[in-house]
Design a protein around this motif. Sequence first.
Motif, PDB file in Angstrom:
ATOM      1  N   GLY A 123      16.991  63.192  32.145  1.00 51.60           N
ATOM      2  CA  GLY A 123      15.724  63.231  31.602  1.00 51.60           C
ATOM      3  C   GLY A 123      15.651  62.160  30.286  1.00 51.60           C
ATOM      4  N   VAL A 154      15.688  58.674  28.985  1.00 51.73           N
ATOM      5  CA  VAL A 154      15.688  57.214  29.243  1.00 51.73           C
ATOM      6  C   VAL A 154      17.134  56.489  29.044  1.00 51.73           C
ATOM      7  CG1 VAL A 154      14.608  54.915  29.358  1.00 51.73           C
ATOM      8  CG2 VAL A 154      13.314  57.454  29.846  1.00 51.73           C
ATOM      9  N   ASP A 197      12.578  49.697  34.027  1.00 50.37           N
ATOM     10  CA  ASP A 197      12.267  48.838  33.094  1.00 50.37           C
ATOM     11  C   ASP A 197      11.982  49.269  31.765  1.00 50.37           C
ATOM     12  OD1 ASP A 197      10.177  49.751  34.886  1.00 50.37           O
ATOM     13  OD2 ASP A 197       8.964  49.122  33.167  1.00 50.37           O
ATOM     14  N   ARG A 253       5.527  51.703  41.759  1.00 50.05           N
ATOM     15  CA  ARG A 253       5.454  53.153  42.247  1.00 50.05           C
ATOM     16  C   ARG A 253       4.047  53.457  42.730  1.00 50.05           C
ATOM     17  NH1 ARG A 253       2.828  55.004  37.520  1.00 50.05           N
ATOM     18  NH2 ARG A 253       4.027  54.650  35.795  1.00 50.05           N
TER      19      ARG A 253
END
Length: 336
Positions: free
Chosen positions: A116, A118, A147, A240
């Motif tokens: 979780g 990043v 990204d 997505r």
Amino acid sequence: MSNIMPAPFARQLYYHMARIRQFENRVVTLVDDNEIAGVCHEYTGQEAVAVGICGALAASDIVTSTHRGHGHTLAKGGDVGRMFAELLARTTGYNQGRGGSMHIADVGLGIFGANGIVGAGTPIACGAAHKFKAARENRVAVSFFGDGAINQGVVHEAMNLAAIWQLPVIFVCENNQYAISTPLKEVTVLAPHVRAQSYGMPSVAVDGMDVEAVYHAAIAATERARSGEGPTFIECLTYRYFGHYTGERHMKMNYRSQDELESWKLKDPIKNWATRMLESGFCTQEDIEAVDVEVAAEIERGVEFARNSPHPNPADALDCMYAVSYPNTPAWGVES
Ligand SMILES: Cc1ncc(C[n+]2csc(CCOP(=O)(O)OP(=O)(O)O)c2C)c(N)n1
Ligand SMILES: [Mg+2]
């Protein structure tokens, strides 16, 4: 379609992408029905990245994943039933129902965890790769990240370390162009693969909607890593289809236009791969439909396995929470 790829392998790529797509669609219905508590981050649209990369890996290679991790886990051989069991908080889940979507791990399968935080998978992959190199094991570590992670300091530390130590790592940046609702182009001037070049490693950008392009980039990177030539960076441009997470569909956010969404759906990795296989005579339409039916059955068996599995016992809530020291040694393993 390249004639380097045998037809059975091409069909495997289709199977694995279809499996991820159907798994995520089923996750959404289970969240909506409150069978899965909380939220999940759907991988829908990005299937070619996980499948193209993992298709180039050996079973002994490892991956580190992200908050959007279901696709990576499935592509690395994760079991649908144990994944649903984890999402439904059952004892048969990958983390005994204690971790949920963002912690699914199976060290035996080389899945070193969803994460979780990043960018946090990048140093973990470097650590694994350092061990592979030191022990002269012919293994590769892959780190998937988004990204948004490209502006995390730890990712840059990891890339620098991997380059200077020539570690067998593949950095896979899944550029779906948004970090939650922030477009990459509003926060970063140079493309991720251009920034990676500055660390002194080969760095390429590929069409992340094209499983074959991703696969070939991954093969080249694994060959480099296994021959001791060090890390490679692969930026996969992708998209997505849904919101940042399952809850977003109810929020009426409009940071992406319908036109943009539709234009990316035209590049659908699964539909386009099916078309290319048909054009190449690798399979028939009936073969493709049979795979879809087989996958649907696998998904429903997985859901039933989860539903029929026990919930954890509240009395065991603290089990597996803390590291246990060896008998007769102090907690930190150091003799006083
Ligand atoms: C260190 C850290 N900062 C912020 C967050 C909150 N957060 C969760 S996901 C996310 C966006 C990540 O975007 P990206 O890396 O592009 O991955 P994507 O969601 O697009 O797959 C953020 C900012 C976090 N989980 N960890
Ligand atoms: Mg992103």
